[in-house]
Write a protein that holds these residues in place. Structure first.
Motif, mmCIF file in Angstrom:
data_model
loop_
_atom_site.group_PDB
_atom_site.id
_atom_site.type_symbol
_atom_site.label_atom_id
_atom_site.label_comp_id
_atom_site.label_asym_id
_atom_site.label_seq_id
_atom_site.Cartn_x
_atom_site.Cartn_y
_atom_site.Cartn_z
ATOM 1 N N GLU A 63 0.986 -1.055 -0.234
ATOM 2 C CA GLU A 63 -0.021 0.074 0.134
ATOM 3 C C GLU A 63 0.775 1.162 -0.006
ATOM 4 O O GLU A 63 0.531 2.079 -0.605
ATOM 5 C CB GLU A 63 -1.098 0.168 1.155
ATOM 6 C CG GLU A 63 -2.049 -1.277 1.184
ATOM 7 C CD GLU A 63 -2.891 -1.144 2.279
ATOM 8 O OE1 GLU A 63 -3.747 -0.190 2.250
ATOM 9 O OE2 GLU A 63 -2.991 -1.997 2.871
ATOM 10 N N ALA A 64 1.840 1.372 0.894
ATOM 11 C CA ALA A 64 2.723 2.456 0.414
ATOM 12 C C ALA A 64 3.460 2.742 -0.699
ATOM 13 O O ALA A 64 3.325 3.922 -1.141
ATOM 14 C CB ALA A 64 3.871 2.367 1.823
ATOM 15 N N ALA A 65 3.837 1.493 -1.276
ATOM 16 C CA ALA A 65 4.372 1.905 -2.734
ATOM 17 C C ALA A 65 3.240 2.261 -3.644
ATOM 18 O O ALA A 65 3.411 3.413 -4.517
ATOM 19 C CB ALA A 65 5.166 0.551 -2.984
ATOM 20 N N SER A 100 -6.794 -0.529 3.280
ATOM 21 C CA SER A 100 -6.853 -0.324 4.659
ATOM 22 C C SER A 100 -7.953 1.148 4.581
ATOM 23 O O SER A 100 -7.754 1.805 3.780
ATOM 24 C CB SER A 100 -5.837 -0.227 5.485
ATOM 25 O OG SER A 100 -4.953 0.728 5.034
ATOM 26 N N ALA A 101 -8.405 1.407 5.629
ATOM 27 C CA ALA A 101 -9.223 2.571 5.925
ATOM 28 C C ALA A 101 -8.121 3.629 5.838
ATOM 29 O O ALA A 101 -8.576 4.726 5.266
ATOM 30 C CB ALA A 101 -9.864 2.687 7.262
ATOM 31 N N ALA A 102 -6.873 3.521 6.397
ATOM 32 C CA ALA A 102 -5.757 4.421 6.383
ATOM 33 C C ALA A 102 -5.427 4.731 4.844
ATOM 34 O O ALA A 102 -5.105 5.966 4.502
ATOM 35 C CB ALA A 102 -4.533 4.128 7.326
ATOM 36 N N ILE A 104 -7.111 4.354 2.077
ATOM 37 C CA ILE A 104 -8.254 5.327 1.521
ATOM 38 C C ILE A 104 -8.419 6.558 2.048
ATOM 39 O O ILE A 104 -8.758 7.666 1.297
ATOM 40 C CB ILE A 104 -9.791 4.643 1.782
ATOM 41 C CG1 ILE A 104 -9.883 3.154 1.147
ATOM 42 C CG2 ILE A 104 -10.901 5.326 1.192
ATOM 43 C CD1 ILE A 104 -9.502 3.409 -0.419
ATOM 44 N N ASP A 105 -8.216 7.023 3.304
ATOM 45 C CA ASP A 105 -8.003 8.220 3.865
ATOM 46 C C ASP A 105 -7.080 9.162 2.980
ATOM 47 O O ASP A 105 -7.281 10.294 2.958
ATOM 48 C CB ASP A 105 -7.975 8.148 5.271
ATOM 49 C CG ASP A 105 -8.102 9.469 5.983
ATOM 50 O OD1 ASP A 105 -9.401 10.018 5.789
ATOM 51 O OD2 ASP A 105 -7.352 9.997 6.702
ATOM 52 N N THR A 106 -5.720 8.449 2.863
ATOM 53 C CA THR A 106 -4.695 9.198 2.293
ATOM 54 C C THR A 106 -5.199 9.523 0.848
ATOM 55 O O THR A 106 -4.734 10.426 0.322
ATOM 56 C CB THR A 106 -3.518 8.261 2.296
ATOM 57 O OG1 THR A 106 -2.992 8.008 3.936
ATOM 58 C CG2 THR A 106 -2.281 9.071 1.778
ATOM 59 N N ILE A 107 -5.649 8.489 0.169
ATOM 60 C CA ILE A 107 -6.041 8.872 -1.181
ATOM 61 C C ILE A 107 -6.957 9.844 -1.384
ATOM 62 O O ILE A 107 -6.711 10.897 -1.942
ATOM 63 C CB ILE A 107 -6.767 7.501 -1.852
ATOM 64 C CG1 ILE A 107 -5.491 6.421 -2.046
ATOM 65 C CG2 ILE A 107 -7.518 7.706 -3.064
ATOM 66 C CD1 ILE A 107 -6.206 5.152 -2.456
ATOM 67 N N MET A 108 -8.057 9.798 -0.671
ATOM 68 C CA MET A 108 -9.007 10.959 -0.388
ATOM 69 C C MET A 108 -8.368 12.463 -0.163
ATOM 70 O O MET A 108 -8.593 13.391 -0.673
ATOM 71 C CB MET A 108 -10.158 10.826 0.457
ATOM 72 C CG MET A 108 -11.040 9.572 0.317
ATOM 73 S SD MET A 108 -11.865 9.649 -1.449
ATOM 74 C CE MET A 108 -12.641 11.310 -1.368
ATOM 75 N N ALA A 132 -15.654 -7.247 3.046
ATOM 76 C CA ALA A 132 -16.337 -6.279 3.630
ATOM 77 C C ALA A 132 -16.279 -6.605 5.293
ATOM 78 O O ALA A 132 -16.472 -7.263 5.872
ATOM 79 C CB ALA A 132 -17.975 -6.479 3.320
ATOM 80 N N GLU A 133 -16.219 -5.182 5.854
ATOM 81 C CA GLU A 133 -15.940 -4.924 7.228
ATOM 82 C C GLU A 133 -16.733 -3.843 7.741
ATOM 83 O O GLU A 133 -16.612 -2.764 7.132
ATOM 84 C CB GLU A 133 -14.646 -5.004 7.914
ATOM 85 C CG GLU A 133 -13.795 -6.209 7.540
ATOM 86 C CD GLU A 133 -12.212 -6.253 8.010
ATOM 87 O OE1 GLU A 133 -11.928 -5.036 8.496
ATOM 88 O OE2 GLU A 133 -11.460 -6.913 7.822
ATOM 89 N N ALA A 134 -17.506 -3.973 8.410
ATOM 90 C CA ALA A 134 -18.492 -2.739 8.925
ATOM 91 C C ALA A 134 -17.575 -1.523 9.244
ATOM 92 O O ALA A 134 -17.838 -0.462 8.944
ATOM 93 C CB ALA A 134 -19.495 -3.213 10.185
ATOM 94 N N ASP A 135 -16.861 -1.843 10.175
ATOM 95 C CA ASP A 135 -15.917 -0.576 10.714
ATOM 96 C C ASP A 135 -15.183 0.091 9.464
ATOM 97 O O ASP A 135 -14.840 1.196 9.582
ATOM 98 C CB ASP A 135 -15.023 -1.213 11.746
ATOM 99 C CG ASP A 135 -15.608 -1.495 13.044
ATOM 100 O OD1 ASP A 135 -17.026 -0.945 13.260
ATOM 101 O OD2 ASP A 135 -15.058 -1.954 13.989
ATOM 102 N N ARG A 136 -14.802 -1.108 8.512
ATOM 103 C CA ARG A 136 -13.759 -0.288 7.331
ATOM 104 C C ARG A 136 -14.614 0.682 6.823
ATOM 105 O O ARG A 136 -14.517 1.624 6.051
ATOM 106 C CB ARG A 136 -13.245 -1.491 6.731
ATOM 107 C CG ARG A 136 -12.181 -0.849 5.653
ATOM 108 C CD ARG A 136 -10.936 -1.784 5.509
ATOM 109 N NE ARG A 136 -11.223 -3.060 5.881
ATOM 110 C CZ ARG A 136 -11.125 -4.286 4.838
ATOM 111 N NH1 ARG A 136 -10.834 -3.938 3.634
ATOM 112 N NH2 ARG A 136 -11.035 -5.380 5.185
#
Length: 408
Positions: A63-65, A100-102, A104-108, A132-136
């Motif tokens: 993901e970092a790359a 990961s949620a993090a 997607i947050d970085t992408i946004m 699928a995960e509810a929290d994610r």
């Protein structure tokens, strides 16, 4: 006989033709602009899939790359669309819900920092029920995702295994509920004419999808796409053409009787719930494609270009890092003689067609340049005689390939 619907999964870039001929048109105004971001990894490749997807590497995703390369891809593309507003975003794949949620947050955050997104931009993320995960999902929504598109395909466990899906029917149902709790707008992808499927089991899938009160359905006829496992090794017990046509008519009737309008060949929506991103595709709007294998169409006042990023994730990342454009696998100008077909290939998929002036504003050509094709279509009963709209008749929509071919 019904339309044969190819798999054009929601958010996927629309059909296109390589440019030919000479000379370019001139545009007095630029069309609306969307963004498409491609996430290339899946848990495993489905045997019917011809999208640019790759089995995820062992261990954690890079993901970092990916984020570093995506940032570079964005920065190198910015001069092409500088100052333009962005009306929609689609994060497709692959399986974006593997991220990961993090991430997607970085992408946004990247998108907000680099692009002029309109305040109510539609931002869709494609998700696999098996991931699928509810929290994610809730975290995705907090980051700015306001629409989720779920690849359900069927609620039949036997058919899901045949399709190579990683989820079962129970996970599909749970994923729909998670998505609806996270965001207000949800699309469900459902396939029909599946191996061993009957008309009864096909309609049961659609009834169950409708039971969730979803605002949008994408209903696709399974097709054997070239260069897929199913093309090389066709599954047994595929419905024949007549059975597939009967299923297609039945799912359309079910969706429309439940209040969803069939506004595009494979798309059904409640009033006000049409996919803005896909509508921009079908009305020949612009879209910048980012990520491995992503396609784009961009207009300038003196030309229209099509781009495609290289498909392999590692090659795309290395090309972006080089900074010399080698991550762009295709960069071609759409020439004048190709524009009528390119436009109609998309616009005529819409049941209501498009206003005639849109042809001139989005291609830079005069509608007089396609007058003889329109006349031929009207005489054959394929095109509406209304001079104010470019629209098929019911017969022309039924035989859509023949209608589109008028403009070749």
């Amino acid at each position: 006989m019904a339309i044969t619907i190819p798999i054009v999964r929601e958010g996927a870039t629309p059909p296109r033709r390589l440019p030919s001929g000479a000379g370019a048109s001139r545009l007095t105004a630029l069309p609306p602009l969307s963004l498409y971001l491609h996430v290339p990894w899946c848990v495993r490749k489905c045997p019917y899939c011809d999208f640019n997807s790759h089995a995820a590497p062992a261990g954690p995703l890079p993901e970092a790359a990916y984020l570093e390369a995506l940032r570079g891809d964005i920065e190198q593309a910015l001069p092409l669309i500088w100052g333009r507003q962005v009306m929609s975003v689609f994060i497709g794949g692959g399986t974006p819900s593997l991220l990961s949620a993090a991430t997607i947050d970085t992408i946004m955050g990247m998108l907000r920092a680099h692009f002029n997104l309109i305040p109510d931009a539609e931002v869709t993320l494609e998700a696999n029920p098996g991931t699928a995960e509810a929290d994610r999902f809730k975290a995705y929504a907090a980051s700015g995702i306001n629409r989720l598109s779920l690849g359900i395909q069927t609620f039949d466990d036997v058919r899901l295994k045949t399709l190579g899906r990683i989820h079962d029917a129970a996970q599909a149902r749970a994923a729909i509920e998670m998505a609806q709790q996270a965001v207000a707008r949800v699309n469900l992808d459902i396939m029909f004419a599946l191996p061993g499927q009957t008309l009864e089991t096909c309609t049961q899938d659609v009834r169950e999808a409708l039971s969730f009160g979803t605002e949008h359905l994408s209903l696709y006829h399974l097709t054997m796409e070239p260069n897929t496992v199913f093309a090389k090794y066709p599954p047994a017990a595929l419905p024949d053409d007549d059975d597939g046509a009967a299923m297609q008519d039945a799912v359309a009737d079910l969706a429309e009787s439940a209040g969803l309008q069939r506004y595009e060949v494979s798309a059904y929506a409640r009033p006000g719930a049409r996919s803005r991103h896909n509508m921009n595709y079908w009305t020949f709007g612009d879209y910048l494609g980012l990520g491995p294998g992503a396609h784009g169409k961009l207009s300038f006042h003196d030309r229209i270009i099509r781009q495609a990023r290289v498909k392999q994730p590692d090659s795309w990342m290395a090309g972006v890092a080089a900074g010399d454009g080698r991550h762009i696998g295709e960069d071609l100008e759409v020439q004048t003689d190709a524009l009528p077909f390119e436009f109609m290939l998309n616009a005529l998929r819409l049941r209501d067609g498009v206003p005639t002036p849109l042809f001139e504003t989005h291609t830079g050509l005069s509608v007089a340049q396609i007058a003889h094709q329109l006349e031929a279509g009207v005489k054959r009963g394929l095109m509406s005689p209304d001079p104010g709209r470019l629209q098929t008749t019911p017969l022309g929509w039924q035989f859509l390939n023949d209608t589109q071919a008028l403009f070749l």
